[in-house]
Design a protein around this motif. Structure first.
Motif, short mmCIF file in Angstrom:
data_model
loop_
_atom_site.label_atom_id
_atom_site.label_comp_id
_atom_site.label_asym_id
_atom_site.label_seq_id
_atom_site.Cartn_x
_atom_site.Cartn_y
_atom_site.Cartn_z
N LEU A 51 0.87 -0.99 0.01
CA LEU A 51 -0.18 -0.01 -0.08
C LEU A 51 0.75 1.40 -0.03
CD1 LEU A 51 -2.86 -1.17 2.48
CD2 LEU A 51 -3.15 -0.77 -0.14
N GLN A 52 2.16 1.20 0.67
CA GLN A 52 2.82 2.33 0.59
C GLN A 52 3.33 2.77 -0.70
OE1 GLN A 52 4.02 4.68 2.64
NE2 GLN A 52 3.51 4.01 4.74
N ALA A 53 3.68 1.52 -1.37
CA ALA A 53 4.30 1.40 -2.61
C ALA A 53 3.06 2.24 -3.84
CB ALA A 53 4.62 0.30 -3.37
N VAL A 54 1.66 1.86 -3.63
CA VAL A 54 0.76 2.08 -4.47
C VAL A 54 0.63 3.83 -4.08
CG1 VAL A 54 -1.48 1.76 -4.91
CG2 VAL A 54 -0.33 0.00 -4.59
N LYS A 55 0.49 4.00 -2.74
CA LYS A 55 0.55 5.36 -2.36
C LYS A 55 1.67 6.32 -3.10
CE LYS A 55 2.42 7.01 0.83
NZ LYS A 55 3.89 7.64 1.19
N ASN A 56 2.79 6.07 -3.07
CA ASN A 56 3.85 6.59 -3.69
C ASN A 56 3.54 6.87 -5.14
OD1 ASN A 56 5.06 6.68 -1.38
ND2 ASN A 56 6.52 5.15 -1.77
N GLY A 57 3.05 5.92 -5.84
CA GLY A 57 2.89 5.86 -7.27
C GLY A 57 1.49 6.87 -7.48
N VAL A 58 0.52 6.90 -6.85
CA VAL A 58 -0.48 7.69 -7.18
C VAL A 58 -0.24 9.26 -6.84
CG1 VAL A 58 -2.88 8.04 -6.22
CG2 VAL A 58 -2.19 6.04 -6.89
N LEU A 59 0.36 9.24 -5.66
CA LEU A 59 0.44 10.71 -5.21
C LEU A 59 1.56 11.36 -6.14
CD1 LEU A 59 0.12 12.97 -2.93
CD2 LEU A 59 2.37 11.63 -1.71
N GLU A 60 2.73 10.68 -6.32
CA GLU A 60 3.71 11.49 -7.22
C GLU A 60 3.45 11.62 -8.57
OE1 GLU A 60 7.70 10.25 -6.67
OE2 GLU A 60 7.33 9.21 -4.62
N GLU A 61 2.74 10.57 -9.22
CA GLU A 61 2.58 10.60 -10.71
C GLU A 61 1.33 11.51 -11.00
OE1 GLU A 61 5.10 9.85 -12.12
OE2 GLU A 61 5.73 8.51 -10.54
N VAL A 62 0.36 11.38 -10.03
CA VAL A 62 -0.97 12.35 -10.47
C VAL A 62 -0.43 13.86 -10.23
CG1 VAL A 62 -3.12 13.16 -9.55
CG2 VAL A 62 -2.56 10.58 -10.02
N ILE A 63 0.26 14.14 -9.07
CA ILE A 63 0.72 15.60 -8.73
C ILE A 63 1.73 16.07 -9.77
CG2 ILE A 63 1.27 17.20 -7.19
CD1 ILE A 63 -0.31 15.68 -5.13
N VAL A 64 2.91 15.38 -9.69
CA VAL A 64 4.11 16.03 -10.29
C VAL A 64 4.07 15.69 -11.76
CG1 VAL A 64 6.59 15.67 -10.47
CG2 VAL A 64 5.31 15.39 -8.29
N VAL A 65 3.20 14.94 -12.41
CA VAL A 65 3.38 14.88 -13.85
C VAL A 65 1.74 15.03 -14.32
CG1 VAL A 65 3.26 13.03 -15.82
CG2 VAL A 65 4.82 12.79 -13.97
N GLY A 66 0.72 14.38 -13.97
CA GLY A 66 -0.39 14.73 -14.73
C GLY A 66 -0.99 16.04 -14.49
N TYR A 67 -1.30 16.53 -13.27
CA TYR A 67 -1.59 17.67 -12.81
C TYR A 67 -0.92 18.82 -13.07
CZ TYR A 67 -2.73 21.69 -9.74
OH TYR A 67 -2.83 22.90 -9.33
N LEU A 68 0.49 18.62 -12.79
CA LEU A 68 1.30 19.91 -12.84
C LEU A 68 1.85 20.06 -14.28
CD1 LEU A 68 3.20 21.67 -11.49
CD2 LEU A 68 5.02 20.10 -11.58
N LEU A 69 1.91 19.10 -15.27
CA LEU A 69 2.00 19.44 -16.64
C LEU A 69 0.89 20.14 -17.23
CD1 LEU A 69 4.13 16.22 -18.16
CD2 LEU A 69 4.80 18.60 -16.95
N LEU A 70 -0.19 19.68 -16.73
CA LEU A 70 -1.56 20.39 -17.27
C LEU A 70 -1.89 21.61 -17.18
CD1 LEU A 70 -4.58 19.78 -18.67
CD2 LEU A 70 -5.37 19.17 -16.30
N ARG A 71 -1.41 21.97 -15.60
CA ARG A 71 -1.60 23.37 -15.37
C ARG A 71 -0.50 24.07 -15.75
NH1 ARG A 71 -6.33 22.83 -14.49
NH2 ARG A 71 -7.60 23.14 -12.39
N LEU A 72 0.78 23.93 -15.92
CA LEU A 72 1.76 24.40 -16.49
C LEU A 72 1.55 24.75 -18.12
CD1 LEU A 72 4.89 22.88 -14.91
CD2 LEU A 72 3.87 25.16 -14.41
N ASP A 73 1.07 23.73 -18.83
CA ASP A 73 0.49 24.07 -20.19
C ASP A 73 -0.67 25.04 -20.60
OD1 ASP A 73 0.32 23.08 -23.03
OD2 ASP A 73 -1.75 22.83 -22.46
#
Length: 291
Positions: free
Chosen positions: A189-211
């Motif tokens: 669960l810690q591993a899944v949490k890291n995957g969801v938290l980091e990729e949703v925020i640092v990649v998906g959300y951040l790249l969308l907003r910066l675009d």
């Protein structure tokens, strides 16, 4: 003599019903107050939104990682002589249920920034599907994520081992949990949490907003990748650059696929192998630090 009939006096009108009641005396339903219209989304609004999201999540982690790395640099001995625990106990060994309760609560609340990001996307008439955080393509997401995990995971292990031997990385102990029955479920669960938290925020959300702010793809990818490297800096210089490369590759994959879910799968698989593998191998093989 019959007198003239007196004119009848009209009965007085009944008093008006109290305000807020119907003529029959029942209370009238009050109209709901009008909701204020949301302010228009501007570049300034998006900038403050990004700052608040990062301050509540991985931006704060980056600040703490820099402070931790500074402390490691100024401590006696080399970086390889120091250690960093990724998943540590939260109670005494003789109180496993208290430890489990705290681990569970920590996992639940760690997803709060992700929930905030999804809410903010909904407020701007977007959704999780906008960044590809959904289950519409389970097969390609799993296959793409597994291939990405194999490439990045093996490369990351090589970077860690080489940089540790060069004294550029601390000894990373992915798990310091006691061997209770719930150890592996918590690590997964810690591993899944890291995957969801980091990729949703640092990649998906951040790249969308910066675009939406008008940043070029190269500039946005560089910012996202440096941020990822920064909140891993507590592990040392080698892992800083390793995560910098991982960030560039993950951002490129997101731009190519238009979906964050394969990155979540890849990151989760990498951490599951790292956490479970450390428990199984550290102290039993001589090539892995920490034994």
């Amino acid at each position: 003599m019959i007198g003239r009939m007196s004119e009848s006096t009209p009965a007085p009108a009944p008093p008006p019903p109290p305000e807020g009641t119907a003529p029959d005396g029942r209370e009238r339903a009050r109209p709901a107050p009008a909701l204020p219209r949301p302010a228009p989304v501007t570049g300034r609004t998006i900038g403050w939104e990004i700052a608040c999201v990062l301050a509540l999540s991985l931006g704060a982690s980056a600040v703490y990682a820099v402070i931790s790395f500074t402390g490691a640099l100024t401590a006696p001995g080399s970086l390889a002589d120091q250690s960093a625990n990724l998943v540590a106990p939260r109670a005494e060994a003789e109180r496993p249920w208290l430890d489990l309760s705290r681990q569970t609560a920590s996992l639940v609340f760690a997803f709060a920034p992700v929930a905030l990001v999804l809410f903010l996307l909904h407020r701007t008439r977007e959704s999780a599907a906008t960044i590809g955080f959904d289950l519409r393509r389970p097969g390609p997401d799993l296959l793409g994520g597994a291939a990405l995990a194999a490439a990045i995971g093996l490369g990351g292990l090589v970077v860690y081992l080489v940089s540790w031997r060069m004294g550029l990385t601390v000894t990373v102990a992915p798990s310091a949990l006691e061997p209770h029955w719930w150890q592996y479920p918590v690590l997964v669960l810690q591993a899944v949490k890291n995957g969801v938290l980091e990729e949703v925020i640092v990649v998906g959300y951040l790249l969308l907003r910066l675009d939406q702010l008008g940043w070029s793809p190269v500039r946005a990818i560089l910012f996202s990748s440096v941020l990822r490297a920064a909140y891993h800096l507590y592990q040392g210089v080698g892992m800083f650059f390793g995560n910098l490369v991982m960030g560039v590759v993950f951002c490129w994959a997101y731009k190519r696929w238009g979906r964050v879910m394969p990155l979540v799968v890849a990151h989760s698989l990498i951490d599951i192998v790292a956490f479970a593998g450390s428990v199984a191998l550290i102290g039993k093989v001589d090539w892995l630090p920490g034994g």
